[in-house]
Enzyme design. Structure first.
Site, PDB file in Angstrom:
ATOM      1  N   HIS A  26     -71.657 -96.564 -18.747  1.00 30.10           N
ATOM      2  CA  HIS A  26     -72.997 -96.575 -18.139  1.00 30.10           C
ATOM      3  C   HIS A  26     -72.853 -96.643 -16.614  1.00 30.10           C
ATOM      4  O   HIS A  26     -72.010 -97.369 -16.096  1.00 30.10           O
ATOM      5  CB  HIS A  26     -73.778 -97.815 -18.580  1.00 30.10           C
ATOM      6  CG  HIS A  26     -74.228 -97.794 -20.013  1.00 30.10           C
ATOM      7  ND1 HIS A  26     -74.061 -96.726 -20.864  1.00 30.10           N
ATOM      8  CD2 HIS A  26     -74.884 -98.742 -20.739  1.00 30.10           C
ATOM      9  CE1 HIS A  26     -74.582 -97.016 -22.048  1.00 30.10           C
ATOM     10  NE2 HIS A  26     -75.075 -98.236 -21.998  1.00 30.10           N
ATOM     11  N   GLY A  64     -74.067 -96.071 -26.259  1.00 28.78           N
ATOM     12  CA  GLY A  64     -74.951 -97.237 -26.287  1.00 28.78           C
ATOM     13  C   GLY A  64     -75.927 -97.209 -27.441  1.00 28.78           C
ATOM     14  O   GLY A  64     -76.558 -98.222 -27.762  1.00 28.78           O
ATOM     15  N   CYS A  92     -75.867-104.243 -22.605  1.00 30.62           N
ATOM     16  CA  CYS A  92     -74.756-103.619 -21.871  1.00 30.62           C
ATOM     17  C   CYS A  92     -75.066-103.357 -20.401  1.00 30.62           C
ATOM     18  O   CYS A  92     -74.270-103.668 -19.514  1.00 30.62           O
ATOM     19  CB  CYS A  92     -74.344-102.320 -22.561  1.00 30.62           C
ATOM     20  SG  CYS A  92     -75.731-101.316 -23.106  1.00 30.62           S
ATOM     21  N   ARG A 100     -81.114 -91.960 -20.438  1.00 27.60           N
ATOM     22  CA  ARG A 100     -79.979 -91.590 -21.310  1.00 27.60           C
ATOM     23  C   ARG A 100     -79.427 -90.251 -20.825  1.00 27.60           C
ATOM     24  O   ARG A 100     -80.188 -89.299 -20.617  1.00 27.60           O
ATOM     25  CB  ARG A 100     -80.463 -91.466 -22.755  1.00 27.60           C
ATOM     26  CG  ARG A 100     -79.360 -91.324 -23.759  1.00 27.60           C
ATOM     27  CD  ARG A 100     -78.573 -92.582 -24.011  1.00 27.60           C
ATOM     28  NE  ARG A 100     -79.414 -93.664 -24.511  1.00 27.60           N
ATOM     29  CZ  ARG A 100     -79.014 -94.933 -24.583  1.00 27.60           C
ATOM     30  NH1 ARG A 100     -77.808 -95.294 -24.184  1.00 27.60           N
ATOM     31  NH2 ARG A 100     -79.832 -95.858 -25.044  1.00 27.60           N
TER      32      ARG A 100
END
Ligand code: A2P
Length: 330
Positions: free
Chosen positions: A234, A157, A126, A227
């Site tokens: 994102h 994710g 991603c 994260r």
């Protein structure tokens, strides 16, 4: 067309089904595939309820295309068995991405490299998809020499279990732990497992997949993946060093003209990309476009995209569309 979604009960699998409907993919039969735990469960598809089946049953039904999003192990074990039957596999896991015989595809950049013989096609990570989408045209014009990437990646994710952990922590419930530490009101410099060189797998995916997609092994790339307690989207802070000097206006024009990219950069109106505004959209948003005044030929960018859409499901469905238009019944 008979389409299988492997991992149909997961976050990406569900998003793939949503996108197949949204984009009017020509489906005559949808096979919803998941682990034995889920066999018999029902998944909504248009006005039908489709019963989840296992992998062996799905292989026997010889779908035209199988969209895999059930982790690397499942892909390694089953993708070739689908391909042996002539099924095109679009694989969302990391299993085949760096395999020399497999293409790693972001349709806007390199779908035209695909041939009818490419039965297993890898969908990139991603964070890589949104990065290369923004950088591809810039690289063609100005030659990228080096990239320094920092990511701010949402919990979606990491699948459903990560959303559960964030929600549990927020609600003070018994915590079902996906991550090594609390994610609520925290940041973890730890996406995927650590590797021997001290980087995480996610960071090395950014390095290796970017070089492969841009067909540019010479670009020097370093990355830190973090994260953050964001539920969708994102973000990436990217420092780009070019071989050649650039015209900032021209570079913004190149970005604005790139299919799948929207420039959001109006400081007077506090307009810049954010996960909250990118969510639910297919584009990759680029802003905070500015020269890095500390070095010649360098640029700073802020790149945001919905990781479940362009970062996973949209890109996979676009590959499936390309395959169906060019290789099936042709
Ligand atoms: P299941 O729901 O039966 O476990 P997520 O990453 O969002 O958690 O989703 C993972 C997806 O991959 C789910 O659909 C999950 O199915 C599927 N999956 C996980 N392991 C396997 C397996 N061994 N075989 C088939 N599907 C699997």
């Amino acid at each position: 067309m008979k389409i299988a979604v492997v991992g149909a009960t997961g976050l990406v699998g569900r998003k793939i089904i949503e996108l197949l409907i949204e984009r009017n993919f020509p489906i005559t039969k949808l096979l919803c595939v998941a682990s034995e735990r889920s066999v018999g469960k029902k998944i909504k598809f248009k006005n039908q309820e489709v019963e989840v089946i296992g992998l062996e049953a799905a292989i026997a039904k010889k779908p035209d295309i199988a969209l895999f999003s059930a982790g690397g192990e499942t892909s390694l074990k089953f993708a070739e068995r689908f391909a042996k039957n002539g099924t095109y596999v679009v694989d969302n896991s990391s299993a085949w991405r760096m395999d020399k015989g497999k293409k790693l595809v972001v349709p806007e950049i390199n779908a035209s490299d695909l041939t009818k013989e490419d039965l297993i096609i890898a969908n990139p990570n991603c964070s890589t998809i949104q990065l290369v989408l923004a950088l591809s045209a810039l690289h063609k014009t100005y030659n990228i020499k080096r990239l320094v990437i920092s990511t701010y990646q949402s919990v979606t994710g990491s699948g459903i279990s990560a959303i559960n952990q964030l929600n549990d922590e927020e609600n003070g419930a018994d915590v079902r732990k996906k991550y090594a530490h609390q994610i609520y009101r925290n940041c973890l410099p730890h996406c995927d497992d650590f590797t021997e060189n001290g980087y995480t797998k996610e960071e090395m995916k950014l390095v290796n997949e970017t070089k492969k997609i841009l067909n540019a092994p010479e670009i020097e790339i370093t990355a830190t993946a973090v994260r953050v307690p964001v539920v969708g989207g994102h973000s990436e802070s990217v420092n780009v060093e070019f071989e050649n000097d650039f015209e900032l206006d021209n570079l913004v024009e190149l970005l604005a003209a790139t299919p799948g990219v929207t420039v959001q950069d109006d400081l007077n109106n506090n307009l810049y990309p954010m996960p909250i505004t990118a969510r639910g959209k297919d584009d990759t948003f680029v802003g905070r476009i500015r020269r890095d005044f500390s070095r010649p030929n360098c640029l700073n960018l802020w790149i945001v995209s919905d990781n479940l859409r362009k970062g996973a499901a949209t890109n996979a469905v676009q590959i499936a569309e390309y395959v169906s238009q060019h290789f099936i019944n042709n």
